[in-house]
Write a protein that holds these residues in place. Structure first.
Motif, PDB file in Angstrom:
ATOM      1  N   LEU A  36      47.076  35.699  41.017  1.00 38.35           N
ATOM      2  CA  LEU A  36      47.614  36.506  39.918  1.00 38.35           C
ATOM      3  C   LEU A  36      46.500  37.417  39.427  1.00 38.35           C
ATOM      4  CD1 LEU A  36      49.456  33.625  37.997  1.00 38.35           C
ATOM      5  CD2 LEU A  36      50.494  35.277  39.558  1.00 38.35           C
ATOM      6  N   PRO A  37      46.206  38.471  40.179  1.00 37.70           N
ATOM      7  CA  PRO A  37      45.037  39.293  39.832  1.00 37.70           C
ATOM      8  C   PRO A  37      45.128  39.891  38.441  1.00 37.70           C
ATOM      9  CG  PRO A  37      46.302  40.261  41.667  1.00 37.70           C
ATOM     10  CD  PRO A  37      46.861  38.900  41.421  1.00 37.70           C
ATOM     11  N   GLU A  38      46.338  40.179  37.970  1.00 37.98           N
ATOM     12  CA  GLU A  38      46.447  40.762  36.628  1.00 37.98           C
ATOM     13  C   GLU A  38      46.131  39.746  35.534  1.00 37.98           C
ATOM     14  OE1 GLU A  38      48.727  39.915  38.676  1.00 37.98           O
ATOM     15  OE2 GLU A  38      50.682  39.501  37.766  1.00 37.98           O
ATOM     16  N   HIS A  39      46.090  38.459  35.897  1.00 35.05           N
ATOM     17  CA  HIS A  39      45.709  37.420  34.935  1.00 35.05           C
ATOM     18  C   HIS A  39      44.342  36.809  35.252  1.00 35.05           C
ATOM     19  CE1 HIS A  39      49.512  37.573  32.879  1.00 35.05           C
ATOM     20  NE2 HIS A  39      50.114  37.591  34.043  1.00 35.05           N
ATOM     21  N   GLY A  40      43.721  37.268  36.321  1.00 34.50           N
ATOM     22  CA  GLY A  40      42.365  36.815  36.622  1.00 34.50           C
ATOM     23  C   GLY A  40      42.278  35.380  37.103  1.00 34.50           C
ATOM     24  N   VAL A  41      43.375  34.867  37.662  1.00 34.25           N
ATOM     25  CA  VAL A  41      43.362  33.486  38.157  1.00 34.25           C
ATOM     26  C   VAL A  41      44.192  33.370  39.430  1.00 34.25           C
ATOM     27  CG1 VAL A  41      43.062  32.415  35.870  1.00 34.25           C
ATOM     28  CG2 VAL A  41      45.374  32.808  36.748  1.00 34.25           C
ATOM     29  N   GLU A  54      48.997  23.059  35.637  1.00 33.48           N
ATOM     30  CA  GLU A  54      48.608  24.245  36.382  1.00 33.48           C
ATOM     31  C   GLU A  54      47.117  24.183  36.649  1.00 33.48           C
ATOM     32  OE1 GLU A  54      52.063  27.150  34.515  1.00 33.48           O
ATOM     33  OE2 GLU A  54      50.010  27.880  34.666  1.00 33.48           O
ATOM     34  N   LEU A  55      46.764  24.194  37.915  1.00 33.98           N
ATOM     35  CA  LEU A  55      45.359  24.237  38.313  1.00 33.98           C
ATOM     36  C   LEU A  55      44.969  25.703  38.443  1.00 33.98           C
ATOM     37  CD1 LEU A  55      45.533  21.514  41.102  1.00 33.98           C
ATOM     38  CD2 LEU A  55      44.845  21.190  38.708  1.00 33.98           C
ATOM     39  N   LEU A  56      43.943  26.109  37.724  1.00 29.86           N
ATOM     40  CA  LEU A  56      43.526  27.514  37.664  1.00 29.86           C
ATOM     41  C   LEU A  56      42.121  27.681  38.224  1.00 29.86           C
ATOM     42  CD1 LEU A  56      44.519  28.344  33.953  1.00 29.86           C
ATOM     43  CD2 LEU A  56      45.929  28.621  36.004  1.00 29.86           C
ATOM     44  N   GLU A  57      41.972  28.642  39.118  1.00 28.36           N
ATOM     45  CA  GLU A  57      40.661  29.011  39.656  1.00 28.36           C
ATOM     46  C   GLU A  57      40.423  30.472  39.291  1.00 28.36           C
ATOM     47  OE1 GLU A  57      38.934  28.207  44.028  1.00 28.36           O
ATOM     48  OE2 GLU A  57      40.254  29.950  43.945  1.00 28.36           O
ATOM     49  N   PRO A  58      39.195  30.828  38.916  1.00 35.36           N
ATOM     50  CA  PRO A  58      38.938  32.231  38.564  1.00 35.36           C
ATOM     51  C   PRO A  58      39.204  33.155  39.743  1.00 35.36           C
ATOM     52  CG  PRO A  58      37.080  30.831  37.927  1.00 35.36           C
ATOM     53  CD  PRO A  58      37.997  29.989  38.776  1.00 35.36           C
ATOM     54  N   LEU A  59      39.700  34.350  39.414  1.00 38.22           N
ATOM     55  CA  LEU A  59      39.954  35.377  40.419  1.00 38.22           C
ATOM     56  C   LEU A  59      39.434  36.697  39.861  1.00 38.22           C
ATOM     57  CD1 LEU A  59      41.318  36.339  43.079  1.00 38.22           C
ATOM     58  CD2 LEU A  59      43.424  36.628  41.760  1.00 38.22           C
ATOM     59  N   ASN A  62      36.627  39.549  35.849  1.00 31.28           N
ATOM     60  CA  ASN A  62      36.774  39.301  34.410  1.00 31.28           C
ATOM     61  C   ASN A  62      37.786  38.184  34.148  1.00 31.28           C
ATOM     62  OD1 ASN A  62      34.998  41.448  33.397  1.00 31.28           O
ATOM     63  ND2 ASN A  62      36.504  42.792  34.393  1.00 31.28           N
ATOM     64  N   SER A  63      37.635  37.108  34.896  1.00 32.87           N
ATOM     65  CA  SER A  63      38.594  36.021  34.727  1.00 32.87           C
ATOM     66  C   SER A  63      38.495  35.421  33.327  1.00 32.87           C
ATOM     67  CB  SER A  63      38.347  34.929  35.762  1.00 32.87           C
ATOM     68  OG  SER A  63      39.198  33.833  35.480  1.00 32.87           O
ATOM     69  N   PRO A  64      39.639  35.164  32.684  1.00 27.32           N
ATOM     70  CA  PRO A  64      39.599  34.555  31.346  1.00 27.32           C
ATOM     71  C   PRO A  64      39.114  33.109  31.361  1.00 27.32           C
ATOM     72  CG  PRO A  64      41.857  34.754  32.120  1.00 27.32           C
ATOM     73  CD  PRO A  64      41.008  35.485  33.109  1.00 27.32           C
ATOM     74  N   ILE A  65      38.985  32.508  32.531  1.00 24.93           N
ATOM     75  CA  ILE A  65      38.479  31.127  32.565  1.00 24.93           C
ATOM     76  C   ILE A  65      37.034  31.043  33.063  1.00 24.93           C
ATOM     77  CG2 ILE A  65      40.773  30.097  32.787  1.00 24.93           C
ATOM     78  CD1 ILE A  65      40.144  29.617  35.765  1.00 24.93           C
ATOM     79  N   ALA A  66      36.396  32.205  33.303  1.00 26.40           N
ATOM     80  CA  ALA A  66      35.023  32.171  33.830  1.00 26.40           C
ATOM     81  C   ALA A  66      34.056  31.534  32.830  1.00 26.40           C
ATOM     82  CB  ALA A  66      34.577  33.593  34.190  1.00 26.40           C
ATOM     83  N   ILE A 109      52.661  39.763  28.691  1.00 24.45           N
ATOM     84  CA  ILE A 109      53.485  39.101  29.694  1.00 24.45           C
ATOM     85  C   ILE A 109      52.593  38.136  30.465  1.00 24.45           C
ATOM     86  CG2 ILE A 109      54.934  39.429  31.723  1.00 24.45           C
ATOM     87  CD1 ILE A 109      56.152  40.330  29.029  1.00 24.45           C
ATOM     88  N   GLY A 110      52.935  36.850  30.395  1.00 24.65           N
ATOM     89  CA  GLY A 110      52.086  35.812  30.976  1.00 24.65           C
ATOM     90  C   GLY A 110      52.347  35.601  32.451  1.00 24.65           C
ATOM     91  N   ALA A 111      51.741  34.560  32.964  1.00 27.71           N
ATOM     92  CA  ALA A 111      51.781  34.280  34.397  1.00 27.71           C
ATOM     93  C   ALA A 111      53.187  33.941  34.900  1.00 27.71           C
ATOM     94  CB  ALA A 111      50.828  33.140  34.724  1.00 27.71           C
ATOM     95  N   HIS A 112      54.095  33.581  33.977  1.00 31.64           N
ATOM     96  CA  HIS A 112      55.468  33.284  34.395  1.00 31.64           C
ATOM     97  C   HIS A 112      56.410  34.462  34.139  1.00 31.64           C
ATOM     98  CE1 HIS A 112      53.904  29.198  32.938  1.00 31.64           C
ATOM     99  NE2 HIS A 112      53.676  29.278  34.223  1.00 31.64           N
ATOM    100  N   GLY A 113      55.822  35.619  33.759  1.00 31.32           N
ATOM    101  CA  GLY A 113      56.658  36.790  33.524  1.00 31.32           C
ATOM    102  C   GLY A 113      57.326  36.799  32.163  1.00 31.32           C
TER     103      GLY A 113
END
Lengths: 134, 134
Positions: A36-41, A54-59, A62-66, A109-113
């Motif tokens: 989900l590049p627009e959400h950085g994960v 939900e398992l999140l890895e930075p993408l 400017n990932s919000p979880i970095a 708009i979040g990761a689930h639209g």
């Protein structure tokens, strides 16, 4: 205001390894990874009977979880997302109570639209809370 | 192996304030506080539609959440508890996979009166996982 627990988000440094752990060691049903590049994960959904993890890895850069993973390099619980029926009504009620909404205060708009907002963890005892309009 | 998300536990330094926040600011249904001296915590249940959040405050001298709150004085997400059908089978399968079970490896009777085990967070990407036999 709070409806169902929509998901529990866990930030991980290695999504492939974490997915294998939940699937093979813990015997859970897991999804394919979704970038989900627009959400950085990049996200993998762990489907439980009543909710999901939900398992999140930075993408990307400017990932919000970095920053979270800099402080907790092994990973950890990142936020809890709750359903709400009306996110603007929820926001206005929360703001009137003195709780801080992160960012501009306008739902994104979040990761689930669907529209989401995040609440300041300092206003909720160290827990980052996401609200999602369903 | 993993069944429902039984609860998400949040450690807080001030249970009265946290309860008021979930009840009044977030509009959730909350229980009365229950002191569980044998578990070293006082707990309030936040009842969501599909699972519950447990707000935990240290109780007594050797609370299992005291060290967590020393590191995170404002509080934070402490663990996730999943239902399992057979806790001894789950333990044996996890141990065979190389995952570490905390303590003696023998289930203890948890805060809900049912057998529980905790898994080492270093084996699960920084997340402390509780398993409860239901």
């Amino acid at each position: 205001m709070l409806g169902r627990v929509n998901h529990i988000a866990i930030a991980v440094p290695d999504l492939t390894a974490a997915t294998a752990s939940y699937r093979d060691t813990l015997g859970a049903k897991v999804s394919q990874a979704q970038a989900l590049p627009e959400h950085g994960v990049t996200v993998v959904f762990v489907e439980l009977e009543n909710t999901k993890v939900e398992l999140l890895e930075p993408l990307g850069e400017n990932s919000p979880i970095a920053a979270f993973l800099e402080k907790a390099p092994s990973g950890g619980m990142h936020h809890i997302c709750y359903d709400v029926a009306d996110i603007l009504a929820a926001r206005d009620q929360l703001s009137a109570s003195g709780a801080r909404v992160l960012g501009s205060g306008e739902p994104k708009i979040g990761a689930h639209g669907k529209p989401v907002l995040f609440l300041h963890p300092k206003d909720f005892f160290g827990t980052l809370i996401e609200l999602e309009q369903v």
